[in-house]
Motif scaffolding. Structure first.
Motif, PDB file in Angstrom:
ATOM      1  N   CYS A 182      44.475  28.789  44.998  1.00  0.00           N
ATOM      2  CA  CYS A 182      45.551  28.980  44.921  1.00  0.00           C
ATOM      3  C   CYS A 182      45.198  29.425  43.159  1.00  0.00           C
ATOM      4  O   CYS A 182      46.830  30.288  43.106  1.00  0.00           O
ATOM      5  CB  CYS A 182      45.813  27.412  43.793  1.00  0.00           C
ATOM      6  N   ASP A 183      44.167  29.748  42.423  1.00  0.00           N
ATOM      7  CA  ASP A 183      44.561  30.649  40.941  1.00  0.00           C
ATOM      8  C   ASP A 183      44.464  32.049  41.748  1.00  0.00           C
ATOM      9  O   ASP A 183      45.403  32.635  40.805  1.00  0.00           O
ATOM     10  CB  ASP A 183      42.666  30.764  40.459  1.00  0.00           C
ATOM     11  N   ALA A 184      44.016  32.059  42.446  1.00  0.00           N
ATOM     12  CA  ALA A 184      44.298  34.115  43.080  1.00  0.00           C
ATOM     13  C   ALA A 184      45.556  34.253  43.226  1.00  0.00           C
ATOM     14  O   ALA A 184      46.118  35.299  42.950  1.00  0.00           O
ATOM     15  CB  ALA A 184      43.478  34.061  44.344  1.00  0.00           C
ATOM     16  N   LEU A 185      46.567  33.017  43.953  1.00  0.00           N
ATOM     17  CA  LEU A 185      47.728  32.957  44.501  1.00  0.00           C
ATOM     18  C   LEU A 185      48.727  33.255  43.086  1.00  0.00           C
ATOM     19  O   LEU A 185      49.808  34.149  42.908  1.00  0.00           O
ATOM     20  CB  LEU A 185      47.868  31.560  45.135  1.00  0.00           C
ATOM     21  N   VAL A 186      48.356  32.624  42.465  1.00  0.00           N
ATOM     22  CA  VAL A 186      49.376  32.606  40.939  1.00  0.00           C
ATOM     23  C   VAL A 186      49.078  33.993  40.160  1.00  0.00           C
ATOM     24  O   VAL A 186      50.294  34.365  39.969  1.00  0.00           O
ATOM     25  CB  VAL A 186      48.941  31.870  39.964  1.00  0.00           C
ATOM     26  N   ALA A 187      47.565  34.857  40.615  1.00  0.00           N
ATOM     27  CA  ALA A 187      47.376  35.738  39.645  1.00  0.00           C
ATOM     28  C   ALA A 187      48.372  37.140  40.610  1.00  0.00           C
ATOM     29  O   ALA A 187      48.766  37.788  40.085  1.00  0.00           O
ATOM     30  CB  ALA A 187      46.244  36.816  39.940  1.00  0.00           C
ATOM     31  N   ILE A 188      48.016  36.852  42.405  1.00  0.00           N
ATOM     32  CA  ILE A 188      49.123  37.616  42.718  1.00  0.00           C
ATOM     33  C   ILE A 188      50.320  37.973  42.305  1.00  0.00           C
ATOM     34  O   ILE A 188      51.172  38.792  42.174  1.00  0.00           O
ATOM     35  CB  ILE A 188      49.073  37.278  44.521  1.00  0.00           C
ATOM     36  N   ARG A 189      51.164  36.720  42.207  1.00  0.00           N
ATOM     37  CA  ARG A 189      52.505  36.746  41.444  1.00  0.00           C
ATOM     38  C   ARG A 189      52.614  37.198  39.987  1.00  0.00           C
ATOM     39  O   ARG A 189      53.907  38.129  40.210  1.00  0.00           O
ATOM     40  CB  ARG A 189      52.864  34.949  41.817  1.00  0.00           C
ATOM     41  N   ASN A 227      48.118  28.624  34.237  1.00  0.00           N
ATOM     42  CA  ASN A 227      47.287  29.539  32.760  1.00  0.00           C
ATOM     43  C   ASN A 227      45.399  30.351  33.449  1.00  0.00           C
ATOM     44  O   ASN A 227      45.295  31.302  33.162  1.00  0.00           O
ATOM     45  CB  ASN A 227      46.146  29.059  31.843  1.00  0.00           C
ATOM     46  N   ALA A 228      45.102  29.625  34.407  1.00  0.00           N
ATOM     47  CA  ALA A 228      44.052  30.143  35.452  1.00  0.00           C
ATOM     48  C   ALA A 228      44.309  31.673  35.774  1.00  0.00           C
ATOM     49  O   ALA A 228      43.456  32.669  36.056  1.00  0.00           O
ATOM     50  CB  ALA A 228      43.410  28.987  36.687  1.00  0.00           C
ATOM     51  N   GLY A 229      45.364  31.134  37.240  1.00  0.00           N
ATOM     52  CA  GLY A 229      46.136  32.854  37.428  1.00  0.00           C
ATOM     53  C   GLY A 229      46.191  33.695  37.013  1.00  0.00           C
ATOM     54  O   GLY A 229      45.818  34.814  37.371  1.00  0.00           O
ATOM     55  N   ILE A 230      46.518  33.435  35.887  1.00  0.00           N
ATOM     56  CA  ILE A 230      47.155  34.500  34.626  1.00  0.00           C
ATOM     57  C   ILE A 230      46.184  35.220  33.959  1.00  0.00           C
ATOM     58  O   ILE A 230      45.997  36.480  34.030  1.00  0.00           O
ATOM     59  CB  ILE A 230      48.377  33.573  33.280  1.00  0.00           C
ATOM     60  N   SER A 231      45.168  34.657  33.594  1.00  0.00           N
ATOM     61  CA  SER A 231      43.936  34.976  33.388  1.00  0.00           C
ATOM     62  C   SER A 231      43.004  35.934  34.133  1.00  0.00           C
ATOM     63  O   SER A 231      42.182  36.996  33.206  1.00  0.00           O
ATOM     64  CB  SER A 231      42.608  33.803  32.865  1.00  0.00           C
ATOM     65  N   LEU A 232      43.044  35.253  35.281  1.00  0.00           N
ATOM     66  CA  LEU A 232      42.938  36.506  36.637  1.00  0.00           C
ATOM     67  C   LEU A 232      43.104  37.618  36.763  1.00  0.00           C
ATOM     68  O   LEU A 232      42.434  38.683  36.310  1.00  0.00           O
ATOM     69  CB  LEU A 232      42.212  35.646  38.037  1.00  0.00           C
ATOM     70  N   ALA A 233      45.289  38.004  37.004  1.00  0.00           N
ATOM     71  CA  ALA A 233      45.704  39.049  36.625  1.00  0.00           C
ATOM     72  C   ALA A 233      45.318  39.558  35.513  1.00  0.00           C
ATOM     73  O   ALA A 233      45.316  40.468  36.246  1.00  0.00           O
ATOM     74  CB  ALA A 233      46.815  38.280  37.275  1.00  0.00           C
ATOM     75  N   ARG A 234      44.970  38.830  34.350  1.00  0.00           N
ATOM     76  CA  ARG A 234      45.048  39.770  32.920  1.00  0.00           C
ATOM     77  C   ARG A 234      43.986  40.714  32.838  1.00  0.00           C
ATOM     78  O   ARG A 234      43.662  41.665  32.711  1.00  0.00           O
ATOM     79  CB  ARG A 234      44.931  38.960  31.929  1.00  0.00           C
TER      80      ARG A 234
END
Length: 450
Positions: A60-67, A28-35
């Motif tokens: 790790c938050d960034a890696l999720v956002a990249i995805r 959810n942290a990564g999704i928020s960053l991607a958003r």
């Protein structure tokens, strides 16, 4: 209001201990960053995006956002990778993502995201990282910090245009010295109920929606809104008086020989009918601090009051508000604790010293600054809306009058300080002209827009 925490890591653990999986929080942290990045990239034509990665949970938050973003680049700075990072890296590589092997040319990117270090990093940065941050900071790219700008509070750090806090706002982001490094602060939702994540807040950040001002009833008259007395000189005292009058006081009297405003009444002395008193603005004779007339009337003590040891007689009163700027606060700490604390030390540790004062005394402290702190015992609030417009003589005088106006209208001292400080910052923020042209009289005039 937004909750403030000194250490948000305990919140993550609290959520996990209550049954929330760490992977869910991370996702959810990564999704928020991607958003956030998707929203910002609309401002560019085919934006080129670069992630700078450390090796911990911040990255790790960034890696999720990249995805979730897909079209972007990422560069590892070569730090030790924890198990979460290795896991998220493998997931990305399974999607066909490849990390950059060489240091990129930063001026080729439109958006650069800092996901190198989190809030737990305390060491000095190595030379390689400093050099990278220097190049990034000098680029024209929009710079976003994930959770906290890497190196914040150390000798050198990433300079963000936007900082996206993960789930909770950290106290360090609201220290005055960090204002130029954190940019605009946003808070990401981790997709979980606050009841499962947010424990009792340690403080609150105030925003426009929190503002509460004097409301005039249809059948009211001037006596319902208090008679404010100001003890100051002709210039600073009049500015305080105008601040009180334009913020809702029914009557305002200035204890001085003359005033430059026809709206302000002149008095020879403070009278017992005063609803509230603000004193110290340009005041040379501080003998008034010995006057028994002050004993049972709510007070705002400002400016020259911090030059007198008689100030100590008022610190255990709950109906007193102190409004020092950092230099005056340094004097106050000297009076209270016999400690010589430099202004620079105060500015790097404003929360620490404000809490130290509040733990000892009963009065309300409003420590002025780029991020003003309002504190009384264990309750503290921050206003971070202040602008360089307010760095002009007389701005603090107007604020003292505004606080007195609310005291005279029966606001509690803490509520008076909070709302006056918030309104004061909002007026300056609304000013749309050359910021160098802003002054105390424009501040008074701007109160009509609140």
């Amino acid at each position: 209001m937004k909750a403030i925490y000194n250490n948000s890591q305990i919140l993550d653990q609290y959520a996990i201990d209550n049954g929330l999986n760490e992977d869910i929080l991370l996702e959810n942290a990564g999704i928020s960053l991607a958003r956030l990045i998707k929203k910002e990239k609309k401002k560019f034509n085919k934006a080129k995006i670069l992630f700078l990665l450390g090796g911990g949970n911040n990255a790790c938050d960034a890696l999720v956002a990249i995805r979730h973003l897909k079209k972007c680049k990422a560069f590892k700075l070569g730090f030790k990778e924890n198990e979460n990072f290795k896991k998220q890296s493998r997931i990305l590589e399974n999607y066909g993502f490849k990390f950059l092997k060489k240091e990129p040319k930063f001026n080729k990117f439109d958006i650069i995201i800092d996901a190198v270090f989190g809030s737990g990093f305390k060491r000095n940065l190595d030379t390689k990282t400093i050099n990278i941050f220097k190049k990034v900071n000098s680029s024209k790219a929009l710079k976003i910090a994930c959770d906290i700008p890497s190196g914040l509070g150390i000798e050198f750090c990433f300079k963000a245009d936007i900082t996206l806090c993960m789930g909770a706002l950290r106290e360090i982001l609201l220290e005055d010295f960090t204002k130029e490094f954190v940019g605009k602060i946003k808070i990401a939702s981790l997709g979980v109920s606050n009841k499962k994540f947010i424990k009792e807040a340690q403080g609150y950040l105030l925003n426009k929606k929190d503002l509460n001002i004097i409301k005039r009833r249809v059948n009211s008259n001037k006596v319902h809104f208090g008679h404010i007395y100001i003890a100051g000189n002709e210039s600073a005292g009049t500015l305080a008086a105008l601040g009180a009058l334009n913020f809702g006081a029914g009557l305002v009297s200035l204890v001085a020989q003359k005033t430059f405003s026809p709206l302000i009444m002149l008095k020879d002395k403070i009278e017992s009918k005063a609803s509230a008193i603000a004193l110290g603005m340009g005041l040379e004779n501080l003998d008034i601090l010995k006057d028994d007339i002050l004993n049972n009337i709510p007070l705002v003590l400002d400016a020259n009051c911090f030059l007198s040891e008689n100030l100590l007689n008022f610190l255990q009163r709950k109906d007193v508000v102190l409004t020092p700027h950092p230099k005056e606060f340094s004097r106050l700490l000297k009076l209270c604790f016999q400690e010589d604390i430099t202004i620079d030390t105060i500015q790097k540790n404003r929360f620490f010293y404000a809490k130290k004062f509040a733990n000892t005394f009963e009065c309300v402290l409003l420590l002025k600054g780029a991020n003003s702190i309002i504190i009384q015992k264990d309750q503290f609030f921050v206003v971070n809306l202040g602008t360089p417009n307010l760095a002009k003589g007389g701005s603090g005088d107007v604020l003292s009058g505004m606080i007195a106006a609310l005291l005279g209208a029966n606001f509690s001292p803490l509520e008076a300080a909070k709302n006056a400080c918030l309104a004061h910052a909002l007026v300056a923020k609304k000013y749309k002209f050359n910021e160098n042209s802003f002054d105390a009289l424009k501040l008074v005039k701007g109160l009509k827009c609140i």
